[in-house]
Scaffold this motif. Structure first.
Motif, PDB file in Angstrom:
ATOM      1  N   GLY A   1       0.822  -1.207   0.000  1.00  0.00           N
ATOM      2  CA  GLY A   1       0.000   0.000   0.000  1.00  0.00           C
ATOM      3  C   GLY A   1       0.854   1.254   0.000  1.00  0.00           C
ATOM      4  O   GLY A   1       2.080   1.196  -0.092  1.00  0.00           O
ATOM      5  N   SER A   2       0.221   2.406   0.119  1.00  0.00           N
ATOM      6  CA  SER A   2       0.930   3.684   0.188  1.00  0.00           C
ATOM      7  C   SER A   2       0.029   4.703   0.860  1.00  0.00           C
ATOM      8  O   SER A   2      -1.171   4.457   1.059  1.00  0.00           O
ATOM      9  CB  SER A   2       1.316   4.174  -1.214  1.00  0.00           C
ATOM     10  N   ILE A   3       0.590   5.850   1.180  1.00  0.00           N
ATOM     11  CA  ILE A   3      -0.206   6.903   1.835  1.00  0.00           C
ATOM     12  C   ILE A   3      -1.214   7.521   0.867  1.00  0.00           C
ATOM     13  O   ILE A   3      -2.063   8.307   1.285  1.00  0.00           O
ATOM     14  CB  ILE A   3       0.691   8.004   2.432  1.00  0.00           C
ATOM     15  N   TYR A   4      -1.119   7.167  -0.419  1.00  0.00           N
ATOM     16  CA  TYR A   4      -2.076   7.680  -1.408  1.00  0.00           C
ATOM     17  C   TYR A   4      -3.230   6.703  -1.622  1.00  0.00           C
ATOM     18  O   TYR A   4      -4.152   6.989  -2.397  1.00  0.00           O
ATOM     19  CB  TYR A   4      -1.367   7.935  -2.740  1.00  0.00           C
ATOM     20  N   SER A   5      -3.178   5.537  -0.949  1.00  0.00           N
ATOM     21  CA  SER A   5      -4.253   4.552  -1.114  1.00  0.00           C
ATOM     22  C   SER A   5      -4.637   3.954   0.233  1.00  0.00           C
ATOM     23  O   SER A   5      -4.871   2.749   0.345  1.00  0.00           O
ATOM     24  CB  SER A   5      -3.809   3.441  -2.082  1.00  0.00           C
ATOM     25  N   LEU A   6      -4.688   4.807   1.235  1.00  0.00           N
ATOM     26  CA  LEU A   6      -4.998   4.346   2.594  1.00  0.00           C
ATOM     27  C   LEU A   6      -6.386   3.724   2.694  1.00  0.00           C
ATOM     28  O   LEU A   6      -6.615   2.847   3.527  1.00  0.00           O
ATOM     29  CB  LEU A   6      -4.914   5.529   3.567  1.00  0.00           C
ATOM     30  N   ASP A   7      -7.311   4.193   1.858  1.00  0.00           N
ATOM     31  CA  ASP A   7      -8.682   3.703   1.948  1.00  0.00           C
ATOM     32  C   ASP A   7      -8.904   2.444   1.124  1.00  0.00           C
ATOM     33  O   ASP A   7     -10.039   1.994   0.972  1.00  0.00           O
ATOM     34  CB  ASP A   7      -9.666   4.793   1.525  1.00  0.00           C
ATOM     35  N   GLN A   8      -7.818   1.864   0.601  1.00  0.00           N
ATOM     36  CA  GLN A   8      -7.911   0.599  -0.126  1.00  0.00           C
ATOM     37  C   GLN A   8      -7.666  -0.565   0.842  1.00  0.00           C
ATOM     38  O   GLN A   8      -7.467  -0.365   2.039  1.00  0.00           O
ATOM     39  CB  GLN A   8      -6.901   0.573  -1.267  1.00  0.00           C
ATOM     40  N   ALA A   9      -7.668  -1.767   0.315  1.00  0.00           N
ATOM     41  CA  ALA A   9      -7.623  -2.980   1.147  1.00  0.00           C
ATOM     42  C   ALA A   9      -6.434  -2.995   2.100  1.00  0.00           C
ATOM     43  O   ALA A   9      -6.572  -3.374   3.273  1.00  0.00           O
ATOM     44  CB  ALA A   9      -7.591  -4.216   0.246  1.00  0.00           C
ATOM     45  N   GLN A  10      -5.233  -2.570   1.592  1.00  0.00           N
ATOM     46  CA  GLN A  10      -4.030  -2.630   2.435  1.00  0.00           C
ATOM     47  C   GLN A  10      -4.141  -1.710   3.650  1.00  0.00           C
ATOM     48  O   GLN A  10      -3.788  -2.088   4.773  1.00  0.00           O
ATOM     49  CB  GLN A  10      -2.790  -2.249   1.623  1.00  0.00           C
TER      50      GLN A  10
ATOM     51  N   PHE B   1       5.446  16.566   8.056  1.00  0.00           N
ATOM     52  CA  PHE B   1       4.962  16.979   9.381  1.00  0.00           C
ATOM     53  C   PHE B   1       3.446  16.792   9.492  1.00  0.00           C
ATOM     54  O   PHE B   1       2.941  16.194  10.443  1.00  0.00           O
ATOM     55  CB  PHE B   1       5.326  18.440   9.659  1.00  0.00           C
ATOM     56  N   SER B   2       2.710  17.306   8.506  1.00  0.00           N
ATOM     57  CA  SER B   2       1.251  17.216   8.578  1.00  0.00           C
ATOM     58  C   SER B   2       0.749  15.817   8.228  1.00  0.00           C
ATOM     59  O   SER B   2      -0.252  15.351   8.777  1.00  0.00           O
ATOM     60  CB  SER B   2       0.605  18.269   7.660  1.00  0.00           C
ATOM     61  N   VAL B   3       1.449  15.113   7.324  1.00  0.00           N
ATOM     62  CA  VAL B   3       1.082  13.733   7.008  1.00  0.00           C
ATOM     63  C   VAL B   3       1.250  12.849   8.245  1.00  0.00           C
ATOM     64  O   VAL B   3       0.387  12.021   8.567  1.00  0.00           O
ATOM     65  CB  VAL B   3       1.936  13.194   5.835  1.00  0.00           C
ATOM     66  N   ALA B   4       2.371  13.026   8.944  1.00  0.00           N
ATOM     67  CA  ALA B   4       2.633  12.239  10.153  1.00  0.00           C
ATOM     68  C   ALA B   4       1.573  12.507  11.215  1.00  0.00           C
ATOM     69  O   ALA B   4       1.133  11.585  11.917  1.00  0.00           O
ATOM     70  CB  ALA B   4       4.022  12.558  10.702  1.00  0.00           C
ATOM     71  N   GLU B   5       1.151  13.752  11.338  1.00  0.00           N
ATOM     72  CA  GLU B   5       0.112  14.084  12.321  1.00  0.00           C
ATOM     73  C   GLU B   5      -1.201  13.386  11.973  1.00  0.00           C
ATOM     74  O   GLU B   5      -1.885  12.843  12.850  1.00  0.00           O
ATOM     75  CB  GLU B   5      -0.092  15.598  12.367  1.00  0.00           C
ATOM     76  N   ALA B   6      -1.541  13.368  10.674  1.00  0.00           N
ATOM     77  CA  ALA B   6      -2.784  12.712  10.242  1.00  0.00           C
ATOM     78  C   ALA B   6      -2.711  11.205  10.481  1.00  0.00           C
ATOM     79  O   ALA B   6      -3.667  10.591  10.979  1.00  0.00           O
ATOM     80  CB  ALA B   6      -3.037  13.003   8.759  1.00  0.00           C
ATOM     81  N   LEU B   7      -1.587  10.587  10.141  1.00  0.00           N
ATOM     82  CA  LEU B   7      -1.427   9.148  10.366  1.00  0.00           C
ATOM     83  C   LEU B   7      -1.436   8.821  11.857  1.00  0.00           C
ATOM     84  O   LEU B   7      -2.056   7.842  12.288  1.00  0.00           O
ATOM     85  CB  LEU B   7      -0.124   8.659   9.733  1.00  0.00           C
ATOM     86  N   GLY B   8      -0.742   9.655  12.645  1.00  0.00           N
ATOM     87  CA  GLY B   8      -0.713   9.440  14.090  1.00  0.00           C
ATOM     88  C   GLY B   8      -2.089   9.526  14.705  1.00  0.00           C
ATOM     89  O   GLY B   8      -2.458   8.704  15.565  1.00  0.00           O
ATOM     90  N   ASP B   9      -2.885  10.501  14.255  1.00  0.00           N
ATOM     91  CA  ASP B   9      -4.256  10.640  14.773  1.00  0.00           C
ATOM     92  C   ASP B   9      -5.088   9.416  14.410  1.00  0.00           C
ATOM     93  O   ASP B   9      -5.893   8.925  15.225  1.00  0.00           O
ATOM     94  CB  ASP B   9      -4.909  11.896  14.191  1.00  0.00           C
TER      95      ASP B   9
ATOM     96  N   ALA C   1      -7.600   4.323  16.324  1.00  0.00           N
ATOM     97  CA  ALA C   1      -7.784   2.868  16.263  1.00  0.00           C
ATOM     98  C   ALA C   1      -7.476   2.204  17.591  1.00  0.00           C
ATOM     99  O   ALA C   1      -7.991   1.114  17.880  1.00  0.00           O
ATOM    100  CB  ALA C   1      -6.890   2.279  15.165  1.00  0.00           C
ATOM    101  N   LEU C   2      -6.643   2.837  18.421  1.00  0.00           N
ATOM    102  CA  LEU C   2      -6.272   2.277  19.720  1.00  0.00           C
ATOM    103  C   LEU C   2      -7.367   2.444  20.769  1.00  0.00           C
ATOM    104  O   LEU C   2      -7.303   1.834  21.833  1.00  0.00           O
ATOM    105  CB  LEU C   2      -4.981   2.927  20.224  1.00  0.00           C
ATOM    106  N   GLU C   3      -8.359   3.283  20.474  1.00  0.00           N
ATOM    107  CA  GLU C   3      -9.463   3.450  21.412  1.00  0.00           C
ATOM    108  C   GLU C   3     -10.308   2.180  21.428  1.00  0.00           C
ATOM    109  O   GLU C   3     -10.582   1.579  20.382  1.00  0.00           O
ATOM    110  CB  GLU C   3     -10.317   4.651  21.007  1.00  0.00           C
TER     111      GLU C   3
ATOM    112  N   LEU D   1     -12.119   4.461   9.569  1.00  0.00           N
ATOM    113  CA  LEU D   1     -10.874   5.088  10.004  1.00  0.00           C
ATOM    114  C   LEU D   1      -9.927   5.290   8.820  1.00  0.00           C
ATOM    115  O   LEU D   1      -9.270   6.335   8.705  1.00  0.00           O
ATOM    116  CB  LEU D   1     -10.192   4.220  11.063  1.00  0.00           C
ATOM    117  N   ALA D   2      -9.872   4.293   7.937  1.00  0.00           N
ATOM    118  CA  ALA D   2      -9.003   4.398   6.762  1.00  0.00           C
ATOM    119  C   ALA D   2      -9.446   5.540   5.860  1.00  0.00           C
ATOM    120  O   ALA D   2      -8.611   6.305   5.348  1.00  0.00           O
ATOM    121  CB  ALA D   2      -9.003   3.074   6.000  1.00  0.00           C
TER     122      ALA D   2
END
Length: 420
Positions: free
Chosen positions: A217-226, A381-389, A394-396, A405-406
């Motif tokens: 996968g990649s950060i451009y296809s987060l909403d796909q199966a991977q 910086f902003s990509v990492a913040e979005a992924l971290g959030d 998901a940890l909740e 979530l994806a």
């Protein structure tokens, strides 16, 4: 009064005057020399992200050795948490008070280059040939120009308690599914099967990126199966109580301590955490292996870069070159437990942890033929913040579904990239 006395008085006064003038001259000359000495004495300011004591001591020892060889130079090192780098560097850049040299993770170098923090460095074929072949130079380059240098590689590894794994007759996991199955089997009352750092967005984003890209996968296809499967894995680990409940407050250093104390049986962490494990005095037999690969057999090249800022004083370049002198650089790498980027510097593997890869650790990561992956993004910086959030959501315990979530995280990442 006789003429003779007057002459003697005048002579005495003249003598005193001469002495006073001479003393004033000496004082003025001393002041001039002190002023010149102050002007010739320079201060090199270094910003570094280290929190572990041994990392700080090692860099400071190199600075002190340099000062002894250059008496008119002072090296001042300031340690700033890397999650605060963007804010700190931005403020100092506006004020014109940035450090001369900045050490940072390879992930945040590209956006700092785009911010205009670093000045161009001259690269020659001879200088570049000192480095290991296959280094992803794109992290330190922009428009064909070099704005930094690879400093160390600090790869992410899967660490495991060898006793726990062997007692449960488990092979070191090579897929994320195997990590989940092993985590369920080896956890006990009061201990947890697996852990990763989720306190800082950059560290959390690195972990999630490895899960994602190992599946193709990649950060451009987060909403796909991977991407959906990555979120589902995290949710499953929470539901099965494999992960410690306080993960969102856990840094990589905290995680290493929990692992050393036997609270966590497996963890994903960087190689440099060995310094924390060694300082903890643990007697545990530690195994290390590559991060699981599902579809692609990649090695994840993460580490640290170094560069001169646009306002760096001339002496800073000399100190930067000093850090790469063979004996100095070798000591830095081996004391900090990071892989050297120079091909003629050997990495001394520690007896406290055994690497169970196909070859030795350095060859596997730096000199092997496997595809090498290093995430490069000007919007990190902003990509990492979005992924971290997204990961923290998901940890909740009662978090939304993996697909939702994806999709939410993909949209946040998309906006982050567009805005940068």
């Amino acid at each position: 009064m006789s003429r003779k006395k007057i002459l003697w008085g005048a002579a005495a006064f003249t003598g005193v005057l001469i002495v006073v003038v001479f003393l004033l001259f000496l004082h003025s000359d001393a002041r001039k020399n002190r002023k010149q000495e102050r002007e010739e004495t320079g201060t090199i300011r270094v910003m570094a992200p280290y929190s572990a004591g041994i990392h700080k001591k090692t860099l400071e020892a190199a600075a002190q050795d340099y000062e002894e060889k250059h008496p008119k130079i002072s090296v001042q090192i300031e340690y700033i948490p890397e999650e605060s780098y963007k804010r700190e560097i931005g403020l100092r850049q506006d004020e014109g008070t940035n450090a001369d040299i900045i050490i940072c993770s390879s992930s945040i170098m590209p956006p700092l280059i785009q911010m205009g923090v670093f000045r161009e460095l001259q690269m020659t074929p001879v200088k570049r040939n000192r480095y290991v072949q296959g280094i992803p130079w794109e992290n330190v380059m922009d428009d064909g120009k070099y704005y930094g240098l690879p400093f160390f590689y600090d790869p992410y590894l899967l660490f495991y308690n060898k006793k726990s794994v062997e007692e449960n007759q488990i092979e070191p996991p090579s897929t994320w599914e195997e990590i989940i199955r092993a985590g369920v089997r080896i956890q006990t009352l009061g201990t947890y099967g697996f852990g990763f750092a989720a306190k800082n967005s950059e560290e959390t984003a690195q972990f999630f990126s490895m899960m994602l890209y190992s599946r193709g996968g990649s950060i451009y296809s987060l909403d796909q199966a991977q991407g959906i499967q990555c979120f589902q894995d995290i949710k499953d680990m929470v539901q099965m109580s494999i992960l410690p409940p306080n993960l969102i407050n856990t840094s990589q250093e905290d995680l290493a301590r929990s692992f050393a104390e036997g609270e966590v049986h497996m963890m994903v962490n960087q190689l440099s955490c060995l310094t924390v494990l060694e300082s903890s005095g643990t007697s545990m037999e530690i195994g290390m292996t590559r991060i699981p690969g599902e579809i692609t057999d990649m090695v994840y090249l993460t580490g640290q870069n170094i560069g001169l800022t646009v306002n760096a004083r001339e002496e800073a370049e000399d100190f930067l070159e000093y850090l790469y002198e063979p004996e100095v650089y070798k000591k830095l790498c081996n004391s900090m437990d990071m892989l050297p980027v120079l091909h003629d510097i050997a990495y001394e593997e520690k007896a406290t942890a055994e690497y169970t890869g196909e070859t030795d650790l350095r060859t596997d990561f730096l000199e092997g033929t496997n595809e090498k992956f290093s995430l490069v993004s000007d919007a990190w910086f902003s990509v990492a913040e979005a992924l971290g959030d997204g990961v923290r959501a998901a940890l909740e315990t009662n978090s939304r579904g993996a697909e939702e979530l994806a999709q939410e995280t993909q949209e946040a990442v998309r906006i982050s990239i567009l805005e940068n």
